[in-house]
Design a protein around this motif. Sequence first.
Motif, PDB file in Angstrom:
ATOM      1  N   GLU A 101       0.835  -1.206   0.000  1.00 33.58           N
ATOM      2  CA  GLU A 101       0.000   0.000   0.000  1.00 33.58           C
ATOM      3  C   GLU A 101       0.870   1.255   0.000  1.00 33.58           C
ATOM      4  OE1 GLU A 101      -3.036  -0.083   2.984  1.00 33.58           O
ATOM      5  OE2 GLU A 101      -3.681   1.985   2.610  1.00 33.58           O
ATOM      6  N   ALA A 113      -8.660   2.560  -2.547  1.00 36.29           N
ATOM      7  CA  ALA A 113      -8.963   3.027  -1.190  1.00 36.29           C
ATOM      8  C   ALA A 113      -8.139   4.257  -0.808  1.00 36.29           C
ATOM      9  CB  ALA A 113      -8.709   1.904  -0.187  1.00 36.29           C
ATOM     10  N   ASN A 114      -7.107   4.548  -1.590  1.00 35.37           N
ATOM     11  CA  ASN A 114      -6.270   5.719  -1.328  1.00 35.37           C
ATOM     12  C   ASN A 114      -6.449   6.809  -2.381  1.00 35.37           C
ATOM     13  OD1 ASN A 114      -4.472   5.254   1.108  1.00 35.37           O
ATOM     14  ND2 ASN A 114      -4.227   3.320   0.016  1.00 35.37           N
ATOM     15  N   PRO A 172       5.766 -13.724  11.205  1.00 35.22           N
ATOM     16  CA  PRO A 172       5.193 -12.540  10.557  1.00 35.22           C
ATOM     17  C   PRO A 172       5.312 -11.311  11.453  1.00 35.22           C
ATOM     18  CG  PRO A 172       3.447 -13.989  11.368  1.00 35.22           C
ATOM     19  CD  PRO A 172       4.741 -14.710  11.569  1.00 35.22           C
ATOM     20  N   GLY A 173       5.276 -10.123  10.844  1.00 34.28           N
ATOM     21  CA  GLY A 173       5.276  -8.896  11.637  1.00 34.28           C
ATOM     22  C   GLY A 173       6.186  -7.816  11.099  1.00 34.28           C
ATOM     23  N   HIS A 203      -2.334 -18.308  10.436  1.00 31.98           N
ATOM     24  CA  HIS A 203      -3.120 -17.140  10.866  1.00 31.98           C
ATOM     25  C   HIS A 203      -4.571 -17.252  10.416  1.00 31.98           C
ATOM     26  CE1 HIS A 203      -1.989 -16.262   6.789  1.00 31.98           C
ATOM     27  NE2 HIS A 203      -2.735 -15.176   6.754  1.00 31.98           N
ATOM     28  N   THR A 245      -0.681  -4.698  13.541  1.00 31.37           N
ATOM     29  CA  THR A 245       0.764  -4.932  13.504  1.00 31.37           C
ATOM     30  C   THR A 245       1.414  -3.653  13.007  1.00 31.37           C
ATOM     31  OG1 THR A 245       0.439  -7.286  13.109  1.00 31.37           O
ATOM     32  CG2 THR A 245       2.605  -6.383  12.584  1.00 31.37           C
ATOM     33  N   GLY A 296      -7.868   4.244   3.067  1.00 34.78           N
ATOM     34  CA  GLY A 296      -6.754   3.317   2.912  1.00 34.78           C
ATOM     35  C   GLY A 296      -7.207   1.912   3.277  1.00 34.78           C
ATOM     36  N   VAL A 297      -6.253   1.012   3.443  1.00 41.40           N
ATOM     37  CA  VAL A 297      -6.597  -0.376   3.762  1.00 41.40           C
ATOM     38  C   VAL A 297      -5.882  -0.825   5.042  1.00 41.40           C
ATOM     39  CG1 VAL A 297      -6.551  -2.786   2.985  1.00 41.40           C
ATOM     40  CG2 VAL A 297      -6.982  -0.960   1.333  1.00 41.40           C
ATOM     41  N   TYR A 298      -4.559  -0.803   5.019  1.00 42.78           N
ATOM     42  CA  TYR A 298      -3.817  -1.446   6.106  1.00 42.78           C
ATOM     43  C   TYR A 298      -4.099  -0.805   7.471  1.00 42.78           C
ATOM     44  CZ  TYR A 298      -0.240  -3.885   8.675  1.00 42.78           C
ATOM     45  OH  TYR A 298       0.399  -4.673   9.601  1.00 42.78           O
ATOM     46  N   LEU A 299      -4.200   0.504   7.510  1.00 44.46           N
ATOM     47  CA  LEU A 299      -4.422   1.197   8.787  1.00 44.46           C
ATOM     48  C   LEU A 299      -5.887   1.575   8.991  1.00 44.46           C
ATOM     49  CD1 LEU A 299      -1.299   3.563   8.687  1.00 44.46           C
ATOM     50  CD2 LEU A 299      -1.508   1.386   9.929  1.00 44.46           C
ATOM     51  N   PRO A 331      -6.917  -8.942   8.782  1.00 42.20           N
ATOM     52  CA  PRO A 331      -7.013  -8.902   7.309  1.00 42.20           C
ATOM     53  C   PRO A 331      -5.765  -9.408   6.582  1.00 42.20           C
ATOM     54  CG  PRO A 331      -7.718  -6.811   8.274  1.00 42.20           C
ATOM     55  CD  PRO A 331      -7.128  -7.614   9.383  1.00 42.20           C
ATOM     56  N   SER A 332      -4.578  -9.170   7.151  1.00 38.98           N
ATOM     57  CA  SER A 332      -3.366  -9.730   6.538  1.00 38.98           C
ATOM     58  C   SER A 332      -2.718 -10.655   7.587  1.00 38.98           C
ATOM     59  CB  SER A 332      -2.430  -8.625   6.047  1.00 38.98           C
ATOM     60  OG  SER A 332      -2.115  -7.736   7.086  1.00 38.98           O
ATOM     61  N   THR A 333      -1.437 -10.913   7.490  1.00 38.37           N
ATOM     62  CA  THR A 333      -0.815 -11.809   8.479  1.00 38.37           C
ATOM     63  C   THR A 333      -0.307 -10.976   9.659  1.00 38.37           C
ATOM     64  OG1 THR A 333      -0.004 -12.988   6.527  1.00 38.37           O
ATOM     65  CG2 THR A 333       0.677 -13.820   8.674  1.00 38.37           C
ATOM     66  N   PRO A 334      -0.858 -11.175  10.847  1.00 40.87           N
ATOM     67  CA  PRO A 334      -0.454 -10.356  12.006  1.00 40.87           C
ATOM     68  C   PRO A 334       0.818 -10.885  12.660  1.00 40.87           C
ATOM     69  CG  PRO A 334      -2.109 -11.923  12.693  1.00 40.87           C
ATOM     70  CD  PRO A 334      -1.863 -12.191  11.218  1.00 40.87           C
ATOM     71  N   SER A 335       1.370 -10.101  13.562  1.00 42.53           N
ATOM     72  CA  SER A 335       2.534 -10.565  14.325  1.00 42.53           C
ATOM     73  C   SER A 335       2.054 -11.530  15.401  1.00 42.53           C
ATOM     74  CB  SER A 335       3.282  -9.398  14.963  1.00 42.53           C
ATOM     75  OG  SER A 335       4.369  -9.938  15.706  1.00 42.53           O
TER      76      SER A 335
END
Lengths: 357, 357
Positions: free
Chosen positions: A66, A95-96, A193-194, B28, B58, B215-218, B235-239
């Motif tokens: 992103e 989305a942005n 992951p992270g 996950h 994350t 946006g998406v990630y945040l 939504p994605s791979t978390p820590s």
Amino acid sequence: MHKKLFIPGPVEVSEDVLQKMATPMIGHRSKDASILQRSISDKMKKLMYTKEEILLSTSSGSGLMEGAIRSCTRKRAAVFSVGAFGNRWFEMAEANNVPADLFKSDLGEPTTAQMVDEVLATGKYDLVTITHNETSTGITNPIEEIAEVIKKYPEIVFCLDTVSSLGGVKIEVDKLGVDICITSTQKALGLPPGMAICSMSKKAVEAAKNVKFRGVYLDLLTLHKYIQKKDYQYPSTPSLSHMFALDYQLDKILEEGLDNRFARHEEMANIVRDWAKKNFELFCEEKYSSATLTTIKNTKEISVADLNKKLGERGYAISNGYGDLKEKTFRIGHMAETTVEEVKVLLAEIEDILGLK
Amino acid sequence: MHKKLFIPGPVEVSEDVLQKMATPMIGHRSKDASILQRSISDKMKKLMYTKEEILLSTSSGSGLMEGAIRSCTRKRAAVFSVGAFGNRWFEMAEANNVPADLFKSDLGEPTTAQMVDEVLATGKYDLVTITHNETSTGITNPIEEIAEVIKKYPEIVFCLDTVSSLGGVKIEVDKLGVDICITSTQKALGLPPGMAICSMSKKAVEAAKNVKFRGVYLDLLTLHKYIQKKDYQYPSTPSLSHMFALDYQLDKILEEGLDNRFARHEEMANIVRDWAKKNFELFCEEKYSSATLTTIKNTKEISVADLNKKLGERGYAISNGYGDLKEKTFRIGHMAETTVEEVKVLLAEIEDILGLK
């Protein structure tokens, strides 16, 4: 019982690498923090075959994907997709409010150099995103051919998603002319992951300077500037645990030898592909089949969920197909520290459960 | 030599909690991942005194701060600042093209309820950001009074930065009417950095639905939707490493007892404040001085850098003043698992180095 992971990430992590996640904390504004980030950066440059700057992001790979499309698209982005993660890049642009068009290949087909050439010849675009290895389908795109085409268009910022391949496959970033090469820790790098990692070329830096609303946390230019300003530090507090583990694991990767590591991945892939061809079918043409994960067509109409449950009882996990491909395909990950022997054991367990041979 | 951290984050992490960071990986998208995230969520609700949903990210705390102001500002945000982290929230609004105004208090002074009332009475705003505990200056704002004022304006989405206080100070999210309460792992929660956590009220969810480019990630709404859609997944791979450690540490926090924990923080703060008043001066009025870190005016004009170097040789680290306050102040963090005894030992070491008493 712990299940040994043969899923396309997160992968199984070696015990010594896991232990590095338990390293006591240091101040993130200390000299030690600078030394740690610079050390990671130097080693990542070797793994990426690049002289460009390396950025770290405390996020999943999606975070940097992103960040890349938002930070560096000035005019319009051409997003090429061969599956869910390619599509996600387009959703991120939308989305942005980043102008973008999506170019999808037919299911199971790669992005071709010809497709890219035709799209870029319109002159409408200044950024391209390509998936190197599509985790949802196990397709590896013909990246050398695509890269040759992109070189004809010097205004293009070339973004490459290598989340599920880098560390298992040779990706020569500078030679390919990739401006932003993105990966994350939980796939072929063999870490939890992270954390996401990318290279950023000077061209990408200049592009970002001409984009006004790039946000902050995922902005590649903010990350890049901080490296210069604060001697390899991070704008906020990074995941130091991942940095300790990544620094250590990169030593192990370089000790194995990059060519040895890539050959091991190719060998594991060949074994799984041969097994798949004998018992099922490959989801995509063999020449586009990934070196880090294999997607197998469920031609025997087995219950994948049931197979995975039974594997679970024996201490293994594979993945069902992704999204609409659930039960129609299944996926076996063979990357990071997984060995040829472990792959053979897994396949024998599957044969035993399904009564094959 | 490892330095025991008395900086305002990252904090010293207990050995058993560090070991949880080394937990082997799980998928996950597995049921175990859902169980883990739901378990964290249930415990965080107790710590935040809320019945609202808990989101994990994350990222650092900055990630969720940016996500909150971008996701939920429909009209205009009023950003109140008492230092660097308040200012950062305004910079995030600007970098995301979110309409916002910045209301700064004089250096060392709190945000007052009256200031907030006057600003909100203009009717120009639909989101407010308040710093509960400003890490750069050690000021705790009078949050009860501010919250009472904000309740008069039902259209306001109330965002609170509790990054350096939650887990060490009682913050009753629902009673205060906080819509988005943000914290992160590396401060009073006593974990390594790398994960941010927030509550999200139904009002905040409805607000986000009316914002187009989040946006998406945040994006807080994306995180919130995924909890419903995928039964407490990400939504994605978390820590996952942070999640294992957080789940474990929250048990320890609840076992200590929240009131005991808050009393311990208050006791540590009182000791450091009394010491500071005896030997130096407090940076801000005592009633606004933080329970988790104390900023001390360098009235003796010591070299803070030199003091910290000497402390380092003895196995301790404190922090210099932040930004322009460098050398003019210094900061002692007293939070998370730090004990009253450890604080006393640190102060005695400082006295010894400076030849005080």
